[in-house]
Design an enzyme around this catalytic site. Structure first.
Site, mmCIF file in Angstrom:
data_model
loop_
_atom_site.group_PDB
_atom_site.id
_atom_site.type_symbol
_atom_site.label_atom_id
_atom_site.label_comp_id
_atom_site.label_asym_id
_atom_site.label_seq_id
_atom_site.Cartn_x
_atom_site.Cartn_y
_atom_site.Cartn_z
ATOM 1 N N VAL A 298 0.838 -1.202 0.000
ATOM 2 C CA VAL A 298 0.000 0.000 0.000
ATOM 3 C C VAL A 298 0.872 1.251 0.000
ATOM 4 C CG1 VAL A 298 -1.648 1.320 1.387
ATOM 5 C CG2 VAL A 298 -1.995 -1.128 1.054
ATOM 6 N N CYS B 243 -4.964 -9.668 2.415
ATOM 7 C CA CYS B 243 -6.083 -8.788 2.787
ATOM 8 C C CYS B 243 -7.325 -9.540 3.235
ATOM 9 C CB CYS B 243 -6.405 -7.855 1.643
ATOM 10 S SG CYS B 243 -5.110 -6.652 1.412
HETATM 11 C C1 UDX Z 1 -8.258 -7.291 -2.230
HETATM 12 C C2 UDX Z 1 -9.334 -6.281 -2.656
HETATM 13 O O1 UDX Z 1 -9.796 -6.607 -3.979
HETATM 14 C C3 UDX Z 1 -8.783 -4.866 -2.613
HETATM 15 O O2 UDX Z 1 -9.807 -3.932 -2.920
HETATM 16 C C4 UDX Z 1 -8.225 -4.603 -1.209
HETATM 17 O O3 UDX Z 1 -7.639 -3.331 -1.154
HETATM 18 C C5 UDX Z 1 -7.209 -5.655 -0.824
HETATM 19 O O4 UDX Z 1 -7.778 -6.955 -0.946
HETATM 20 P P1 UDX Z 1 -6.152 -8.468 -3.369
HETATM 21 O O5 UDX Z 1 -6.009 -9.240 -2.107
HETATM 22 O O6 UDX Z 1 -4.947 -7.835 -3.972
HETATM 23 O O7 UDX Z 1 -7.209 -7.258 -3.182
HETATM 24 O O8 UDX Z 1 -6.755 -9.453 -4.471
HETATM 25 P P2 UDX Z 1 -8.136 -9.726 -5.229
HETATM 26 O O9 UDX Z 1 -7.919 -9.532 -6.664
HETATM 27 O O10 UDX Z 1 -9.265 -9.031 -4.617
HETATM 28 O O11 UDX Z 1 -8.278 -11.299 -4.971
HETATM 29 C C6 UDX Z 1 -8.318 -11.841 -3.657
HETATM 30 C C7 UDX Z 1 -8.420 -13.342 -3.673
HETATM 31 O O12 UDX Z 1 -9.718 -13.753 -4.102
HETATM 32 C C8 UDX Z 1 -7.435 -14.054 -4.606
HETATM 33 O O13 UDX Z 1 -6.922 -15.184 -3.942
HETATM 34 C C9 UDX Z 1 -8.277 -14.476 -5.780
HETATM 35 O O14 UDX Z 1 -7.775 -15.621 -6.410
HETATM 36 C C10 UDX Z 1 -9.622 -14.746 -5.098
HETATM 37 N N1 UDX Z 1 -10.785 -14.619 -5.979
HETATM 38 C C11 UDX Z 1 -11.101 -13.392 -6.511
HETATM 39 C C12 UDX Z 1 -11.588 -15.712 -6.241
HETATM 40 O O15 UDX Z 1 -11.333 -16.816 -5.750
HETATM 41 N N2 UDX Z 1 -12.695 -15.563 -7.027
HETATM 42 C C13 UDX Z 1 -13.031 -14.362 -7.577
HETATM 43 O O16 UDX Z 1 -14.063 -14.306 -8.276
HETATM 44 C C14 UDX Z 1 -12.213 -13.237 -7.311
#
Ligand code: UDX
Length: 439
Positions: free
Chosen positions: A19, A268
């Site tokens: 961040v 996160c």
């Molecule tokens: C997340 C939030 O999206 C972001 O707004 C916040 O600031 C931090 O947390 P991030 O952890 O970087 O961001 O990844 P993100 O793209 O949101 O994916 C999170 C997890 O969910 C990943 O493991 C991804 O594989 C999983 N995921 C995401 C799914 O399993 N299915 C989906 O449809 C979307």
């Protein structure tokens, strides 16, 4: 970026993590004068040489450009950096403690350091994801430790960037949330973001903090919801992808975050969900839905493992290729990645694992040090003579795989697609046995 007509600020960003570092580079690009600090002196020394502490597309270029323009500096002296800034962003880590609460020690230390160096009005902005009411605590701490009566404001400005798309997200936010207690703080925050054309939500500090908790928890809930539906689809002989597509076309639901698979990971969602459950309980609400979200997420990993076991019968002595280790594509981040639990279970049951990831290989080497794993330098080297091929992260690179070649290299043509990346029927036609989630 056009920033000629906007007020410019002298910003100190405390913490050069995902961040902090991304925010520092982006504020510099928006025309402000930024110093980014971290108490890890090695990290700061590396950053001065434009060596990034993690992989994030576009970040190194942005840092290089702004170092050259002298709009971005790196420093390991927090005192000095605070003294010469009028805006301070706190972006230090808030790691989870064993009981699910967030460890706020670093934030408290920064607040005391700011108090000690309060030489003129400063706006202190929390950017790390923190439990609701942390803003209040920061304010109390600075008031208690300052040696004078110089005014300051505390504000909350939660960050919504996604790893892997952090630079893009920073310049193209869906909204900017600012939690403030004074008009002055609101004005400064608006000036900081002036070049970006998007909705600005102005709230009190507690509300801004809750917006962040609620956003992440809602997204995690969406993922667990579709994962639960995927289980029913498997039982009913239905296809979760078609269900998700149809669901997503309803604008009230929306298309994104309906990808079923082995569940969410990363630093996160798992941590923020725990923290929201914890803080809600602490202030008097039992957030049952979120406990269920976490349970469904944990179960998806076990479910995937069971599916593989069902086909391989005995795992002992089997060789399993794992493609994709990072918790999602375009990052080298392995924190709370579903791959860790899955690989550890395979190992516990006596299997050998051959691992490959386009970016997370070095992280994984540290994580699996001394364990029965081997690292391959590419996809084809990984699958050679394996009894099963598991896809655990949906990297673009894997979409271009030559499956005919993979079929020739595998010992047993079994593909377990933990991210529903591929069309199962097409692989079955090539002679593979295919395992998907809910399809
Ligand atoms: C997340 C939030 O999206 C972001 O707004 C916040 O600031 C931090 O947390 P991030 O952890 O970087 O961001 O990844 P993100 O793209 O949101 O994916 C999170 C997890 O969910 C990943 O493991 C991804 O594989 C999983 N995921 C995401 C799914 O399993 N299915 C989906 O449809 C979307």
């Amino acid at each position: 970026m056009d920033h000629k007509n906007h007020a410019q600020h002298r910003i100190c960003v405390v913490g050069a993590g995902h961040v902090g570092l991304v925010s520092a580079a982006c504020f510099a690009e928006l025309g402000h004068s930024v110093v980014c600090t971290d108490n890890d002196t090695k990290k700061i020394a590396a950053l001065k040489k434009i060596q990034m502490p993690f992989y994030e597309p576009g970040l190194a270029e942005l840092v290089a450009k702004n170092i050259k323009k002298k709009t971005l500096l790196f420093s390991s002296s927090l005192d000095e950096s605070i003294l010469k800034s009028d805006v301070i962003f706190i972006a230090v880590g808030t790691p989870p403690l064993a009981d699910g609460s967030a460890d706020l020690t670093s934030i408290e230390t920064v607040a005391r350091t700011i108090a000690r160096n309060l030489n003129a009005y400063k706006l202190v902005i929390e950017k790390s994801t923190v439990p609701v009411q942390t803003g209040q605590k920061i304010k109390e701490t600075i008031s208690r430790y300052r040696k004078n009566n110089i005014a300051f404001d505390v504000a909350s400005n939660p960050e919504f960037l996604r790893e892997g798309k952090a630079v893009y997200d920073s310049f193209n936010p869906d909204r900017i949330v600012i939690g403030v207690e004074s008009k002055k703080a609101e004005r400064i925050l608006r000036e900081l973001y002036a070049p970006l054309k998007t909705s600005v939500i102005v709230a009190d500090i507690n509300t801004a903090e809750i917006i962040k908790h609620a956003s992440n928890s809602f997204l995690a809930t969406k993922i667990s919801f579709i994962n639960a539906v995927s289980r029913v689809c498997d039982l009913a002989g239905a296809n979760v992808e078609t269900v998700a597509h149809a669901l997503g076309l309803d604008k009230r639901i929306g298309k994104q975050f309906l990808q079923a698979g082995i569940g969410y990971g990363g630093f996160c969602f798992p941590k923020d969900l725990e923290a929201f459950i914890y803080i809600s309980k602490k202030i008097g609400y039992d957030f049952g839905i979120l406990k269920e979200v976490k349970k469904v997420n944990d179960e998806q990993r076990t479910y995937f493992i069971e599916k593989v076991k069902e086909r391989l019968w005995v795992l002992k002595g089997k060789k399993i290729a794992i493609l994709g280790l990072a918790f999602k594509p375009d990052t080298d981040d392995m924190r709370f990645a579903p791959s860790i639990d899955i690989i550890n279970t395979f190992l516990r049951e006596g299997a050998h694992c051959v691992l490959y990831d386009p970016q997370a290989q070095s992280e994984a080497k540290m994580l699996f040090k001394g364990k029965r794993v081997r690292f391959a330098s590419n996809v084809y080297a990984a699958v050679k003579e394996c009894d099963c091929l598991c896809f655990l992260t949906e990297w673009d690179e894997f979409k271009k795989i030559d499956f005919k070649k993979v079929k020739r290299l595998l010992n047993n043509p079994l593909i377990a697609d933990g991210r529903n990346m591929f069309e199962g029927n097409a692989l079955v036609e090539l002679g593979f046995e295919y395992i998907g989630i809910g399809k």
